[in-house]
Design an enzyme around this catalytic site. Structure first.
Site, PDB file in Angstrom:
ATOM      1  NE  ARG A 141      -6.617   0.814   0.358  1.00 39.85           N
ATOM      2  CZ  ARG A 141      -7.170   0.776   1.376  1.00 39.85           C
ATOM      3  NH1 ARG A 141      -6.300   0.688   2.735  1.00 39.85           N
ATOM      4  NH2 ARG A 141      -8.267   1.250   1.673  1.00 39.85           N
ATOM      5  CG  MET A 182     -12.514   8.642  18.433  1.00 40.59           C
ATOM      6  SD  MET A 182     -13.771   9.840  18.442  1.00 40.59           S
ATOM      7  CE  MET A 182     -14.384   9.854  16.981  1.00 40.59           C
ATOM      8  NE  ARG A 183      -6.009   5.388  20.179  1.00 40.17           N
ATOM      9  CZ  ARG A 183      -4.971   4.833  19.249  1.00 40.17           C
ATOM     10  NH1 ARG A 183      -4.602   3.450  20.025  1.00 40.17           N
ATOM     11  NH2 ARG A 183      -4.489   4.884  18.010  1.00 40.17           N
ATOM     12  CE  LYS A 198      -0.711   2.196   6.857  1.00 42.23           C
ATOM     13  NZ  LYS A 198      -1.846   2.613   6.612  1.00 42.23           N
ATOM     14  CG  ASN A 210      -9.705  -0.744  18.747  1.00 43.62           C
ATOM     15  OD1 ASN A 210      -9.451  -1.746  18.875  1.00 43.62           O
ATOM     16  ND2 ASN A 210      -9.161  -0.271  17.352  1.00 43.62           N
ATOM     17  CG  ASN A 237      -1.883   0.854   1.403  1.00 45.75           C
ATOM     18  OD1 ASN A 237      -1.707   1.900   0.516  1.00 45.75           O
ATOM     19  ND2 ASN A 237      -2.759   0.895   2.328  1.00 45.75           N
ATOM     20  NE  ARG A 292      -9.586  11.455   4.173  1.00 45.56           N
ATOM     21  CZ  ARG A 292      -9.508  10.091   3.787  1.00 45.56           C
ATOM     22  NH1 ARG A 292     -10.610   9.685   3.007  1.00 45.56           N
ATOM     23  NH2 ARG A 292      -8.887   9.090   4.329  1.00 45.56           N
ATOM     24  CG  HIS A 320     -13.635   1.467   6.942  1.00 38.08           C
ATOM     25  ND1 HIS A 320     -12.938   0.199   6.985  1.00 38.08           N
ATOM     26  CD2 HIS A 320     -12.783   2.338   7.468  1.00 38.08           C
ATOM     27  CE1 HIS A 320     -11.584   0.601   6.894  1.00 38.08           C
ATOM     28  NE2 HIS A 320     -11.411   1.893   7.514  1.00 38.08           N
ATOM     29  CG  LEU A 321     -17.471   4.222  12.050  1.00 34.76           C
ATOM     30  CD1 LEU A 321     -18.087   4.363  13.250  1.00 34.76           C
ATOM     31  CD2 LEU A 321     -17.702   5.002  10.851  1.00 34.76           C
ATOM     32  CD  GLU A 374      -8.661  -1.568   4.463  1.00 32.59           C
ATOM     33  OE1 GLU A 374      -8.229  -1.498   5.391  1.00 32.59           O
ATOM     34  OE2 GLU A 374      -9.273  -0.680   4.056  1.00 32.59           O
ATOM     35  CB  ILE A 391     -13.206   5.124  15.364  1.00 27.36           C
ATOM     36  CG1 ILE A 391     -12.178   6.025  15.242  1.00 27.36           C
ATOM     37  CG2 ILE A 391     -14.253   5.343  16.405  1.00 27.36           C
ATOM     38  CD1 ILE A 391     -12.590   7.196  14.583  1.00 27.36           C
ATOM     39  CG  ASN A 405      -6.709   9.024  10.357  1.00 27.24           C
ATOM     40  OD1 ASN A 405      -7.639  10.048  11.014  1.00 27.24           O
ATOM     41  ND2 ASN A 405      -5.559   9.248   9.947  1.00 27.24           N
ATOM     42  CG  HIS A 439     -13.030   2.968   3.151  1.00 29.43           C
ATOM     43  ND1 HIS A 439     -13.674   3.997   3.891  1.00 29.43           N
ATOM     44  CD2 HIS A 439     -11.671   3.219   3.574  1.00 29.43           C
ATOM     45  CE1 HIS A 439     -12.781   4.851   4.481  1.00 29.43           C
ATOM     46  NE2 HIS A 439     -11.468   4.186   4.299  1.00 29.43           N
TER      47      HIS A 439
END
Ligand code: AMP
Length: 394
Positions: free
Chosen positions: A88, A279-280, A16, A327, A9, A236, A203-204, A374, A324, A206, A176
């Protein structure tokens, strides 16, 4: 001999990778090269997440990083035989509804799609070129984020703009797709009665989107022409009134590049909180702005679950995935809080345990958490391209 496929990716300055055996779902190694260039770094992990030593090498370019990764993996797996490489690729346009083995002609077709995804497509294709150069003769397989959505009915494929724009490719592609492909495949394996029904997958991460899936086929997505539409994301914006963009251009004299930076990098959770895209961090911060950013995220998710269910004419299951979704029990609970009218009611103990099923026994709609994968979808396509089917592999 360790027969394996590599998944790649490639981003603007990152790479990645995951190495998968010819059979089985567990990767042999994963790695991430960041800040590719003079300050490049490389981190590798083994099959159980244990750190692996990276071989010294060139991290100055994608090609160099790729070779360094493989050199490092050869230390772990000296008899490594690379069968194929899966990539990807963000955009397959309207032509590609499935993965494809890349030929020079196909690469040219994919290059023509770069204006549709200028921040991602050129880097994805650079990854294919670098891998072709590093491993001549090894099949390179492109796996598209858009492919899963090619089954959208016309009303979910078009914008109400003059037809000529549709004809030149201004459509709601959706993204996604590799994640949705994985989740719906997992569901077909573990809960076929749900997979055959009306499914909303959230699909939540980043990046964030939702998909309406009926009997395994995508019929609508919150993302459209670009990966900007729909839900707010880490940086975004998600959906904005196009009139806002006209205002920014007309009244504030902003250029396309400035607006692109605003929408892709400065908006979403970061823009609303003024603090972080993560989010954390926002959950821990508790400032009024962080709280409002979370409130906005939750509200837009609730709205879009409703919109996806409307596209499906009802809902049998809601599935959460992404960083997100997988978790944050707090975000899942808050999204579901106002969806009781859709038969959604979660069991807080099951939710705290991260699922897989988190809905209460009596709820009409099943709610689940399914970690997405993925890379495995890409690895399976890379195997299929060299004649290894998952059935023979099972
Ligand atoms: P992804 O892009 O799928 O890797 O997801 C990244 C997002 O997931 C970031 O916003 C993280 O803060 C979020 N995330 C990961 N773990 C947690 C967690 N335990 N609680 C809340 N958010 C999390």
């Amino acid at each position: 001999m360790t027969r394996a496929v590599l998944t790649l990716n490639a981003g603007s300055s990152s790479l990645k990778v995951a190495l998968f055996p010819a059979q089985g779902d567990r990767s042999l190694a994963t790695g991430q090269a960041d800040a590719i260039g003079p300050e490049g770094t490389l981190k590798l992990k083994g099959p159980f997440g244990q750190p692996l030593e990276a071989a010294p090498g060139d991290l100055g370019s994608h090609g160099g990083a790729m070779r360094t990764v493989i050199d490092s993996l050869r230390v772990e797996y000296p008899d490594l035989a690379l069968l194929s490489v899966g990539h990807r690729v963000v955009h397959g346009g309207d032509a590609f509804a499935a993965p494809v083995t890349v030929t020079p002609d196909i690469l040219t077709t994919l290059e023509k799609l770069s204006p549709f995804a200028p921040l991602h497509q050129p880097h994805n294709l650079a990854g294919i070129r670098a891998a072709t150069e590093a491993y001549p003769g090894v099949p390179q397989v492109a796996c598209f984020d858009t492919a899963f959505h090619r089954s959208h009915p016309w009303v979910n494929d078009a914008f109400a703009l003059p037809r000529a724009l549709y004809d030149e490719g201004v459509r709601r592609y959706g993204f996604h797709g590799l994640s949705y492909d994985y989740v719906s495949g997992e569901l077909a394996r573990t809960a076929p009665h749900l997979a055959a029904g009306r499914l909303v997958v959230a699909h939540l991460g980043n990046g964030a989107s939702m998909c309406a899936i009926q009997n395994g086929r995508s019929i609508a997505s919150t993302m459209g022409f670009s990966a900007l539409d729909g839900l707010p994301m880490g940086t975004r914006s998600g959906q904005v009134d196009p009139g806002v963009l006209l205002y920014l251009m007309d009244q504030k004299g902003m250029t396309a590049a400035q607006i692109s930076d605003l929408l892709y990098r400065q908006s979403g959770l970061l823009g609303l909180s003024g603090l972080s895209n993560d989010m954390r961090t926002l959950e821990a911060a508790g400032t009024p702005e962080a709280t409002q950013a979370i409130d906005y995220f939750v509200f837009r998710c609730q709205r879009e679950v409703g919109a996806m269910a409307a596209a499906l004419g009802g809902i049998d299951a809601l599935v959460f995935c992404g960083g997100i979704g997988e978790n944050s029990r707090m975000i899942r609970a808050r999204i579901c809080e106002r969806l009781g009218w859709m038969g959604i009611e979660i069991d807080h103990a099951l939710n705290a345990a991260n699922g897989p099923v988190i809905s209460s026994d009596l709820a009409r709609t099943t709610v689940m958490v399914l970690p997405t994968n993925e890379e495995l979808v890409i690895a399976r396509a890379a195997r299929a391209a060299v004649g290894i089917s998952e059935r023979t592999a099972a």
